[in-house]
Design an enzyme around this catalytic site. Structure first.
Site, PDB file in Angstrom:
ATOM      1  N   GLY A  12       0.805  -1.221   0.000  1.00 51.07           N
ATOM      2  CA  GLY A  12       0.000   0.000   0.000  1.00 51.07           C
ATOM      3  C   GLY A  12       0.833   1.263   0.000  1.00 51.07           C
ATOM      4  N   ASP A  13       0.166   2.390  -0.288  1.00 51.82           N
ATOM      5  CA  ASP A  13       0.783   3.715  -0.269  1.00 51.82           C
ATOM      6  C   ASP A  13       1.931   3.846  -1.272  1.00 51.82           C
ATOM      7  OD1 ASP A  13      -0.978   4.276   1.841  1.00 51.82           O
ATOM      8  OD2 ASP A  13       0.427   3.420   3.281  1.00 51.82           O
ATOM      9  N   GLY A  15       1.622   5.153  -4.192  1.00 51.52           N
ATOM     10  CA  GLY A  15       1.413   6.332  -5.045  1.00 51.52           C
ATOM     11  C   GLY A  15       0.358   6.049  -6.108  1.00 51.52           C
ATOM     12  N   LYS A  16      -0.621   5.215  -5.747  1.00 57.96           N
ATOM     13  CA  LYS A  16      -1.678   4.864  -6.710  1.00 57.96           C
ATOM     14  C   LYS A  16      -2.494   6.104  -7.095  1.00 57.96           C
ATOM     15  CE  LYS A  16      -3.183   1.830  -3.715  1.00 57.96           C
ATOM     16  NZ  LYS A  16      -2.071   1.727  -2.742  1.00 57.96           N
ATOM     17  N   ALA A  39      -8.421   3.276   2.764  1.00 57.53           N
ATOM     18  CA  ALA A  39      -7.455   3.795   1.797  1.00 57.53           C
ATOM     19  C   ALA A  39      -7.173   5.268   2.053  1.00 57.53           C
ATOM     20  CB  ALA A  39      -8.012   3.622   0.383  1.00 57.53           C
ATOM     21  N   GLY A  40      -6.014   5.703   1.642  1.00 59.13           N
ATOM     22  CA  GLY A  40      -5.662   7.119   1.670  1.00 59.13           C
ATOM     23  C   GLY A  40      -4.791   7.393   0.471  1.00 59.13           C
ATOM     24  N   HIS A  41      -5.358   8.060  -0.529  1.00 62.58           N
ATOM     25  CA  HIS A  41      -4.613   8.318  -1.766  1.00 62.58           C
ATOM     26  C   HIS A  41      -4.374   9.820  -1.889  1.00 62.58           C
ATOM     27  CE1 HIS A  41      -6.199   4.346  -3.726  1.00 62.58           C
ATOM     28  NE2 HIS A  41      -5.694   4.170  -2.523  1.00 62.58           N
ATOM     29  N   THR A 300      -4.353   7.246   8.909  1.00 61.67           N
ATOM     30  CA  THR A 300      -4.263   7.189  10.374  1.00 61.67           C
ATOM     31  C   THR A 300      -3.098   8.009  10.938  1.00 61.67           C
ATOM     32  OG1 THR A 300      -2.910   5.200  10.224  1.00 61.67           O
ATOM     33  CG2 THR A 300      -5.287   4.881  10.464  1.00 61.67           C
ATOM     34  N   ARG A 302      -0.156   7.127  11.173  1.00 62.35           N
ATOM     35  CA  ARG A 302       0.856   6.278  11.814  1.00 62.35           C
ATOM     36  C   ARG A 302       2.168   6.317  11.019  1.00 62.35           C
ATOM     37  NH1 ARG A 302      -2.216   0.589  12.100  1.00 62.35           N
ATOM     38  NH2 ARG A 302      -3.109   1.417  10.185  1.00 62.35           N
ATOM     39  N   LYS A 330       8.702   7.438  -6.252  1.00 60.54           N
ATOM     40  CA  LYS A 330       9.548   7.917  -5.156  1.00 60.54           C
ATOM     41  C   LYS A 330      11.038   7.608  -5.334  1.00 60.54           C
ATOM     42  CE  LYS A 330       6.845   8.885  -1.417  1.00 60.54           C
ATOM     43  NZ  LYS A 330       6.219   8.737  -0.117  1.00 60.54           N
ATOM     44  N   ASP A 332      13.149   9.695  -6.190  1.00 53.86           N
ATOM     45  CA  ASP A 332      13.838  10.871  -5.639  1.00 53.86           C
ATOM     46  C   ASP A 332      14.195  10.704  -4.169  1.00 53.86           C
ATOM     47  OD1 ASP A 332      10.859  11.004  -5.751  1.00 53.86           O
ATOM     48  OD2 ASP A 332      11.146  12.652  -4.338  1.00 53.86           O
TER      49      ASP A 332
END
Ligand code: GDP
Ligand code: IMO
Ligand code: MG
Length: 429
Positions: A12-13, A15-16, A39-41, A300, A302, A330, A332
Site C-alpha cells: 500500500g501507499d 502512489g496509486k 485507503a488514503g490516496h 491514520t 501512523r 519515489k 527521488d
C-alpha cells in the site's frame, strides 16, 4: 484501450493516487472497486494537496465519471463528508455513481473493528479501525446491509435486527460493552437516503454500456497485492481482493476486458500495521526513508515501517496481477544514498529461496539476500526524461526492471503532478 487497472504492488501507499491522476486525462470513467475509507490516496496538484479515502482519485479530473462499484464498503457519513470537503474546494462531484449492491459500513461494525483489535492485544492486525473487516465478514456471512436496503425501511430494519442478534451477544457478553439498538442504527442509515438516491445505480450495467460505447474505464485499486485477503500476508491483510481479479468481481466487468494492468511500486518498501516484512530497516536508513519520503499514513497518521526494495515481492505482484507495466514511484527519495541495497532473494533455514515462500512461517523467517547498487547525489526531481537521470539512477531502474518481471513504464521523481518520467505509453498497447 477500454479497461485499465491500477493496483498496489507492495503493502500500500505506493502512489496509486498520483498514478491515477496521471492517466485520468485520457479516461472517461474511474472506478473504485475494493476497500473503503481505509485507503488514503494523495494527489498533489500545484499548491493543492488532496487526500482521498472513499472517492476514487480520478474525481479530481474534470469530466471523468467517478464510480464506487459493488466491491466497495461504504461509510455513508464519510462519503458525504468527503463530497462536501471536495465541493468546498471547487471540485465537481455531481457525476458520482454508487452501486446499489455495495455494502454499507454500519456504526456497529466500526465499534466491533476497534473492540476486536483491542482484545487481540499483541496479536492485533493494526487495522485502520474503519469497520472494514467486520463489514466484509457480514457480506460473506450474508448478514450485510447493502446500499439498496436503505430505500426499503422494512427490509433495512429486518436486516439490522438480524445482524444485531449475534453482535449484541458478542458486545455485551464477550466484550462487556453496551448493546446497540436497532432503531438508532436504522434511523442513522435512513437519514442518508434522500441525498444518496440520485447517485445510486446499476453500476455494472453502466460500465458495460460505457465500454460498449468505446469509453475508457480506469479501475483504481485500494490497498495492495500483499494486503489482498487471498494473496497477501494473511492474516495481516485487509479483507478485500486488492489484486487485479478484484477489479472484475468488484465491478461486474468481465475479466476479458482488462488489457492494461499497471502495478504501482515504490523504489523502496513501506508497510503500515503488523505482519511480516523481510526488508524492514530498524536503523538510520529506515529513519532516512521515513523522513525523506514523509512516510506517515494518509488515513491514520501512523509512521510507516520502511525498508529496501524487495524484488521477489515485485515479481510476485507481476504474476498474481498479470501486470503489463510498473510505475516506479519515489525514486527521488533515494537521492543521497551512496549505495542502495536491493533484496534479490531470501534465505530461509539456511537455504536460498528466489520467490515469495507460500508458507507464512517461512516468510516470517525469511532474511533478505541483498545486492548493492551505486547511488547518486544529484537532484533528480526536475528530470523529465530517462536520459536526464544520472547514469547510476538509470542502471538502478534497469536492474529493478530486470529483477521485477515486467517493464517499468513511468518513474516518479517527486510528489507533484508533473514530477514523472514516462518511458512507455501504458495506454497504447
Ligand atoms: P496511495 O495510497 O498508493 O495512493 O499512496 P499515498 O498517497 O498513501 O502515499 C504516497 C505518497 O507519496 C503521497 O504523499 C504522494 O504525494 C507521494 N508521492 C507519489 N509519488 C511520488 C514520487 O515519485 N516522489 C515523491 N517524493 N513522492 C511521491
Ligand atoms: P492505500 O489504498 C496501507 C492495512 C492496515 C492494516 C491492514 C488491515 O492507501 O494503499 P483494515 O483497516 O483494512 O482492516 O486494515 O491493512 N491497510 C493499509 N495499509 N495502505 C492502505 O491503503 C491500507 N489499507 C489498509 O494498516 O495493517
Ligand atoms: Mg495510501
Amino acid at each position: 484501450m477500454p479497461a485499465v487497472v491500477i493496483v498496489g504492488a507492495q503493502w500500500g501507499d505506493e502512489g496509486k493516487g498520483k498514478a491515477t491522476d496521471l492517466l485520468a486525462e485520457h479516461i472517461d470513467y474511474v472506478v473504485k472497486f475494493n476497500g473503503g475509507n481505509n485507503a488514503g490516496h494523495t494527489v498533489v496538484i500545484g499548491n493543492e494537496k488532496y487526500a482521498l479515502h472513499l472517492l476514487p482519485s480520478g474525481i479530481l479530473t474534470e469530466g471523468v465519471v467517478p464510480v464506487i462499484s459493488n466491491g466497495v464498503v461504504i461509510d455513508l457519513e464519510v462519503l458525504f463528508h468527503e463530497i462536501d470537503a471536495l465541493n468546498a474546494r471547487g471540485i465537481d462531484t455531481s457525476k458520482l455513481r454508487v452501486s446499489a449492491n455495495a455494502h454499507v459500513i454500519t456504526s456497529y461494525n466500526v465499534t466491533l473493528d476497534k473492540t476486536a483489535e483491542r482484545f487481540l492485544g499483541k496479536r492485533a492486525i493494526g487495522t485502520t479501525g474503519r469497520g472494514i473487516g467486520p463489514t466484509y465478514a457480514d457480506k460473506i456471512n450474508r448478514v450485510g446491509v447493502r446500499i439498496q436496503d436503505i430505500f426499503d425501511e422494512s427490509i433495512l430494519r429486518q436486516k439490522v435486527e438480524a445482524a444485531l442478534v449475534n453482535k449484541n451477544n458478542l458486545l455485551t457478553k464477550v466484550y462487556n460493552r453496551a448493546a446497540i439498538k436497532t432503531d438508532a442504527v436504522v434511523a442513522e442509515l435512513l437519514s442518508f437516503a434522500d441525498r444518496l438516491r440520485p447517485m445510486v445505480a446499476d453500476t455494472a450495467l453502466e460500465l458495460h454500456q460505457a465500454l460498449e460505447a468505446g469509453k475508457t474505464v480506469l479501475f483504481e485499486g485500494g490497498q495492495a497485492t500483499m494486503l489482498d485477503v487471498d494473496h497477501g500476508t494473511y492474516p495481516f491483510v485487509t479483507s478485500s481482493n486488492a489484486t487485479a481479479g478484484g477489479a472484475s468481481t468488484g465491478s461486474g466487468v468481465g475479466p476479458g476486458e482488462f488489457k492494461t494492468i499497471i502495478g504501482i511500486v515504490k523504489a523502496y518498501t513501506t508497510r503500515v500495521g503488523s505482519g511480516p516484512f523481510p526488508t524492514e530497516l530498524f536503523d538510520e536508513n529506515g529513519e532516512f526513508l521515513r523522513s525523506t519520503g514523509h512516510e506517515y499514513g494518509t488515513t491514520t497518521g501512523r509512521p510507516r515501517r520502511c525498508g529496501w526494495y524487495d524484488a521477489p515481492i515485485a515479481r510476485y505482484s507481476a504474476r498474481i496481477n498479470g501486470l503489463t507495466d510498473f510505475v516506479l514511484t519515489k525514486l527521488d527519495v533515494l537521492t543521497g544514498l551512496k549505495e542502495i541495497p536491493v533484496c534479490v532473494a531470501y534465505e530461509v533455514d539456511g537455504k536460498r529461496v528466489n520467490e515469495v515462500p507460500v508458507s507464512q512461517s517461512d516468510f516470517h523467517h525469511a532474511t533478505p539476500i541483498y545486492e548493492n547498487f551505486p547511488g547518486w547525489s544529484e537532484d533528480i526531481s526536475t528530470c523529465r526524461t530517462f536520459e536526464e537521470l544520472p547514469a547510476t539512477a538509470q542502471s538502478y531502474i534497469l536492474k529493478l526492471e530486470e529483477l521485477s518481471g515486467c517493464r517499468i513504464s513511468a518513474i516518479g521523481v517527486g510528489p507533484a503532478r508533473d514530477a514523472i518520467i514516462v518511458r512507455h505509453d501504458m495506454l497504447a498497447s
